[in-house]
Write an enzyme that holds these catalytic residues in place. Structure first.
Site, PDB file in Angstrom:
ATOM      1  N   SER A  31       0.820  -1.213   0.000  1.00 46.42           N
ATOM      2  CA  SER A  31       0.000   0.000   0.000  1.00 46.42           C
ATOM      3  C   SER A  31       0.854   1.264   0.000  1.00 46.42           C
ATOM      4  O   SER A  31       1.821   1.386   0.766  1.00 46.42           O
ATOM      5  CB  SER A  31      -0.917   0.010   1.229  1.00 46.42           C
ATOM      6  OG  SER A  31      -1.608   1.246   1.305  1.00 46.42           O
ATOM      7  N   SER A  33      -0.605   4.159   0.670  1.00 40.86           N
ATOM      8  CA  SER A  33      -1.318   5.119   1.517  1.00 40.86           C
ATOM      9  C   SER A  33      -0.402   5.792   2.544  1.00 40.86           C
ATOM     10  O   SER A  33      -0.541   7.004   2.787  1.00 40.86           O
ATOM     11  CB  SER A  33      -2.493   4.430   2.215  1.00 40.86           C
ATOM     12  OG  SER A  33      -3.501   4.109   1.287  1.00 40.86           O
ATOM     13  N   THR A  78      -8.574  -1.092   2.358  1.00 35.79           N
ATOM     14  CA  THR A  78      -8.426  -1.678   1.041  1.00 35.79           C
ATOM     15  C   THR A  78      -8.985  -3.094   1.076  1.00 35.79           C
ATOM     16  O   THR A  78      -9.467  -3.553   2.118  1.00 35.79           O
ATOM     17  CB  THR A  78      -6.954  -1.632   0.592  1.00 35.79           C
ATOM     18  OG1 THR A  78      -6.849  -2.049  -0.767  1.00 35.79           O
ATOM     19  CG2 THR A  78      -6.069  -2.498   1.467  1.00 35.79           C
ATOM     20  N   LYS A  82     -13.439  -3.807   2.411  1.00 38.15           N
ATOM     21  CA  LYS A  82     -14.320  -2.677   2.109  1.00 38.15           C
ATOM     22  C   LYS A  82     -15.790  -2.967   2.404  1.00 38.15           C
ATOM     23  O   LYS A  82     -16.525  -2.073   2.822  1.00 38.15           O
ATOM     24  CB  LYS A  82     -14.140  -2.237   0.656  1.00 38.15           C
ATOM     25  CG  LYS A  82     -12.767  -1.641   0.369  1.00 38.15           C
ATOM     26  CD  LYS A  82     -12.676  -1.109  -1.040  1.00 38.15           C
ATOM     27  CE  LYS A  82     -11.326  -0.466  -1.297  1.00 38.15           C
ATOM     28  NZ  LYS A  82     -11.228   0.148  -2.641  1.00 38.15           N
ATOM     29  N   GLY A 142     -15.470  -5.045 -16.871  1.00 37.69           N
ATOM     30  CA  GLY A 142     -15.429  -5.641 -15.541  1.00 37.69           C
ATOM     31  C   GLY A 142     -16.552  -5.140 -14.662  1.00 37.69           C
ATOM     32  O   GLY A 142     -16.952  -3.972 -14.753  1.00 37.69           O
ATOM     33  N   GLY A 145     -15.906  -5.310  -7.636  1.00 39.00           N
ATOM     34  CA  GLY A 145     -16.116  -4.283  -6.621  1.00 39.00           C
ATOM     35  C   GLY A 145     -15.716  -2.888  -7.057  1.00 39.00           C
ATOM     36  O   GLY A 145     -16.348  -1.905  -6.662  1.00 39.00           O
ATOM     37  N   ARG A 167     -17.178 -10.969 -18.350  1.00 34.16           N
ATOM     38  CA  ARG A 167     -16.907 -12.283 -18.934  1.00 34.16           C
ATOM     39  C   ARG A 167     -18.088 -13.223 -18.749  1.00 34.16           C
ATOM     40  O   ARG A 167     -18.345 -14.080 -19.592  1.00 34.16           O
ATOM     41  CB  ARG A 167     -15.664 -12.903 -18.286  1.00 34.16           C
ATOM     42  CG  ARG A 167     -14.373 -12.190 -18.614  1.00 34.16           C
ATOM     43  CD  ARG A 167     -13.166 -12.982 -18.156  1.00 34.16           C
ATOM     44  NE  ARG A 167     -11.956 -12.195 -18.302  1.00 34.16           N
ATOM     45  CZ  ARG A 167     -11.281 -12.055 -19.434  1.00 34.16           C
ATOM     46  NH1 ARG A 167     -11.719 -12.643 -20.535  1.00 34.16           N
ATOM     47  NH2 ARG A 167     -10.185 -11.314 -19.477  1.00 34.16           N
ATOM     48  N   TYR A 232      -2.415   0.742 -11.932  1.00 26.05           N
ATOM     49  CA  TYR A 232      -1.348   1.738 -12.055  1.00 26.05           C
ATOM     50  C   TYR A 232       0.056   1.201 -11.805  1.00 26.05           C
ATOM     51  O   TYR A 232       1.049   1.875 -12.140  1.00 26.05           O
ATOM     52  CB  TYR A 232      -1.595   2.910 -11.095  1.00 26.05           C
ATOM     53  CG  TYR A 232      -1.554   2.539  -9.631  1.00 26.05           C
ATOM     54  CD1 TYR A 232      -0.368   2.565  -8.910  1.00 26.05           C
ATOM     55  CD2 TYR A 232      -2.711   2.173  -8.959  1.00 26.05           C
ATOM     56  CE1 TYR A 232      -0.335   2.231  -7.565  1.00 26.05           C
ATOM     57  CE2 TYR A 232      -2.697   1.840  -7.630  1.00 26.05           C
ATOM     58  CZ  TYR A 232      -1.511   1.863  -6.931  1.00 26.05           C
ATOM     59  OH  TYR A 232      -1.480   1.521  -5.610  1.00 26.05           O
TER      60      TYR A 232
END
Length: 288
Positions: A31, A33, A78, A82, A142, A145, A167, A232
């Site tokens: 993470s 964060s 995360t 969640k 997709g 979530g 899918r 990313y």
């Protein structure tokens, strides 16, 4: 629908009293964060504030938050916590309720407030496209979530029509979320012969399919007018590479990560996020 600056420090004690926050997830070692929040606290002069990674799965979340020290103002959450965070909270924002998950828990009195600043992340990423129409049409690859905060961000950005492509025939929950947000939702399979045309006609393509699953979808990506890839790291992603190679404008998930953290910092501290300092810290951490 954005995060309020009224946060966990309404009495203005942040500058003089030690406070702490943390990110809950499993795994959590990756993470970024702490990079973002640490940079924010330094820029805000909150020398007594700390932020830590805490390995915690969904089952462990309630007991861990129950045992929070008194100086703990909030948590970034995360996966896979969640949904548990939303269920645990004593107060929930409208957008977190509609999206069905929370990435932020903020201490309020004797309870915890849940919000989904992932929506801010999406709107921040969409704003990077300075030529995006006022009422953009979109295709989302997709339906997991992440697709739901993407839908909320699209709705906030003025979108009216969104195609969800998956899918399997499992788009129901995401479609219900989109309709609750007032969007006109259409669903189809990734193998549908009409999907490439939908992508070509849409203003933006959003990829939420993780790698390596997206690697066989790059032909679809090449049909896009703009690409927002929620992934990313590592960059460029398979989708990002396909779009760049085709001369398509691309925004990566690092922008979403940055903007969702702005909202969390404001909820935790009650102060405007120091955006430039946080952006610089993230770019340095990613080597960009």
């Amino acid at each position: 629908m954005g995060a309020s600056v009224a946060g966990a420090d309404p009495e203005g004690l942040a500058a003089t009293s030690p406070r702490s926050a943390g990110v809950l997830g499993h795994p959590v070692a990756h993470s970024l964060s702490p990079v973002l929040h640490g940079a924010a606290y330094r820029a805000l002069g909150l020398d007594g504030w700390t932020y830590e990674r805490i390995d915690c799965d969904a089952d462990q979340l309630p007991s861990l938050v129950d045992s929070s020290p008194s100086h703990r103002v909030g948590y970034s959450v995360t996966m896979p916590g969640k949904f548990a965070a939303l269920g645990y909270a004593t107060e929930v924002s409208d957008r977190a309720r509609i999206v069905g998950s929370a990435n932020t828990l903020v201490r309020r009195g004797n309870g915890w407030f849940a919000d989904c600043t992932d929506v801010d992340g999406v709107t921040g990423a969409l704003a990077e496209f300075d030529d995006l129409p006022a009422e953009p049409t979109a295709v989302v690859l997709g339906v997991g979530g992440t697709a739901r905060p993407v839908l909320a961000g699209l709705a906030e950005a003025g979108a009216t029509r969104v195609v969800l492509a998956s899918r399997r025939d499992n788009a129901g929950p995401a479609a219900d979320c989109g309709r609750a947000l007032g969007l006109e939702i259409h669903t189809m399979l990734l193998t549908d012969e009409s999907l490439p045309g939908e992508i070509s006609r849409s203003d933006i393509l959003v990829n939420t399919v993780p790698e390596p699953g997206v690697e066989d979808l790059t032909g679809l990506v090449a049909r896009a007018n703009r690409l927002f890839d929620v992934l990313y790291d590592p960059w460029p992603t398979a989708a990002g590479s396909a779009a760049t190679g085709a001369g398509i404008p691309v925004v990566g998930g690092d922008v979403m990560l940055l903007h969702q953290a702005f909202g969390q910092v404001e909820l935790f501290t009650g102060r405007p996020a120091p955006r430039e300092a946080m952006s610089t810290a993230l770019a340095s951490a990613l080597g960009r």
